[in-house]
Design an enzyme around this catalytic site. Structure first.
Site, PDB file in Angstrom:
ATOM      1  N   LYS A   1      21.269  18.236   4.081  1.00 32.11           N
ATOM      2  CA  LYS A   1      21.634  17.245   3.155  1.00 32.11           C
ATOM      3  C   LYS A   1      20.723  17.043   2.031  1.00 32.11           C
ATOM      4  O   LYS A   1      21.247  16.738   0.760  1.00 32.11           O
ATOM      5  CB  LYS A   1      22.031  15.911   3.896  1.00 32.11           C
ATOM      6  CG  LYS A   1      23.181  15.774   4.712  1.00 32.11           C
ATOM      7  CD  LYS A   1      23.230  14.456   5.225  1.00 32.11           C
ATOM      8  CE  LYS A   1      24.196  13.614   4.998  1.00 32.11           C
ATOM      9  NZ  LYS A   1      24.691  12.345   5.672  1.00 32.11           N
TER      10      LYS A   1
ATOM     11  N   ASP B   1      28.423   8.765   1.311  1.00 30.27           N
ATOM     12  CA  ASP B   1      28.166   7.872   2.378  1.00 30.27           C
ATOM     13  C   ASP B   1      28.104   6.272   1.982  1.00 30.27           C
ATOM     14  O   ASP B   1      28.586   5.455   2.697  1.00 30.27           O
ATOM     15  CB  ASP B   1      26.849   7.996   2.897  1.00 30.27           C
ATOM     16  CG  ASP B   1      26.648   9.382   3.978  1.00 30.27           C
ATOM     17  OD1 ASP B   1      27.768   9.795   4.436  1.00 30.27           O
ATOM     18  OD2 ASP B   1      25.774  10.023   3.979  1.00 30.27           O
TER      19      ASP B   1
END
Ligand code: NAP
Length: 278
Positions: free
Chosen positions: A70, A107
């Protein structure tokens, strides 16, 4: 006549076999009768850039990115959204027709949408939020809480330096509490969030005293295995409005699916069942 390609997307990580994303996107593809595929791909660190640069040539319109890639994908992308740059990580890549790679982090969006759906009267700007944990996931949560106007974010982490680092980055709206004093964060809070891995299957229990939970407080846990954690059970017992962490995973997937497959999917009970099912 040019050949119409079937859009492909997927998730890249290492390991990848436990990812729920293929079930999630697979359900949306089927439910909306979209011709397309979503594929889990195990990619080791050394191959990451090569794989990402090759996928568009094979018909991929984008991918999700999970642990441990990520952060590193930010260096590969041509465009990084402000929120992904602020968080220091991306979970969604879009491969543009001009060959450019666009990186976003959804997110925080998933976190907020989950609370909006699960607690429709949630008014985050009316009082403090207590955040337990200052790891990778907490960065996205803190950024999104600032975005929705939370006036004070109380933050506590076992390793205090990580909480102090977030305060240095995100500013004075963040008040750091020592881990031994973490229970005090709940005093007068409107929202409480567990972003630690405590309470997850195979991890230690969440042991901070939770008698500060009060009726009406909106409480969520990022841990979703198990779905009902001790943190959420205690909140339920105290009359709080609880929202489990699975919904965050489901909602964070919406923007990627919409960009790749051209329609905005819904997060509903059928999706939850498809993801949880055998
Ligand atoms: P991470 O970067 O490894 O952070 C782990 C956090 O847990 C840190 O705050 C860490 O504190 C704390 N912690 C671990 N063991 C502890 C212990 N024994 N006592 C006190 N604190 C402890 O992990 P992450 O990526 O932030 O993920 C955290 C959790 O969120 C995981 O369970 C993950 O599955 C979940 N998550 C869920 C979603 C969702 O969509 N629902 C999305 C992302 C993450 P230290 O800094 O002191 O180690």
């Amino acid at each position: 006549m040019s050949e119409q390609r079937i859009p492909l997307a997927g998730v890249i990580g290492d390991p990848i076999e436990h990812s729920l994303s293929p079930r999630l996107h697979g359900h949306w593809l089927r439910a909306n009768a979209i011709v397309g595929h979503y594929i889990p791909m195990r990619v080791v660190n050394g191959d990451l850039e090569h794989v990402i640069r090759t996928l568009p040539k094979a018909g991929f319109v984008g991918v999700n990115v999970t642990i441990p890639h990520k952060e590193s994908v930010l260096r590969i992308a041509d465009t990084v959204t402000d929120r992904a740059a602020l968080i220091g990580a991306a979970n969604t890549l879009i491969f543009r027709p001009d060959g450019k790679i666009y990186a976003d982090n959804t997110d925080g969006y998933g976190f907020v949408e989950n609370l909006r759906q699960g607690a429709p009267d949630w008014a985050p700007d009316t009082g403090p939020t207590a955040v337990f944990g200052a790891g990778g996931a907490a960065r996205a949560i803190v950024a999104s809480l600032i975005e929705v106007g939370v006036p004070e974010i109380r933050l506590s982490n076992r390793t205090r330096a990580r909480a102090d680092a977030l305060r240095a980055e995100f500013g004075p709206r963040i008040k750091v509490f020592d881990w031994t004093q973490a229970a005090n964060m709940l005093d007068g809070a409107v929202t409480a969030v567990n972003t630690t891995s405590l309470g997850m299957v195979g991890k230690p229990d969440f042991r901070v005293p939770l008698d500060g939970f009060k009726p009406g407080m909106v409480v969520t846990d990022l841990v979703y295995t198990p779905l009902r954690t001790h943190f959420l059970d205690e909140a339920d017992n105290a009359g709080c409005i609880t929202v489990d962490g699975l919904g965050m995973l489901l909602h964070q997937a919406v923007p990627g699916f919409e960009r790749w497959f051209g329609m905005r999917p819904v997060v509903d009970d059928a999706l939850r069942q498809a993801v949880l099912g055998p």
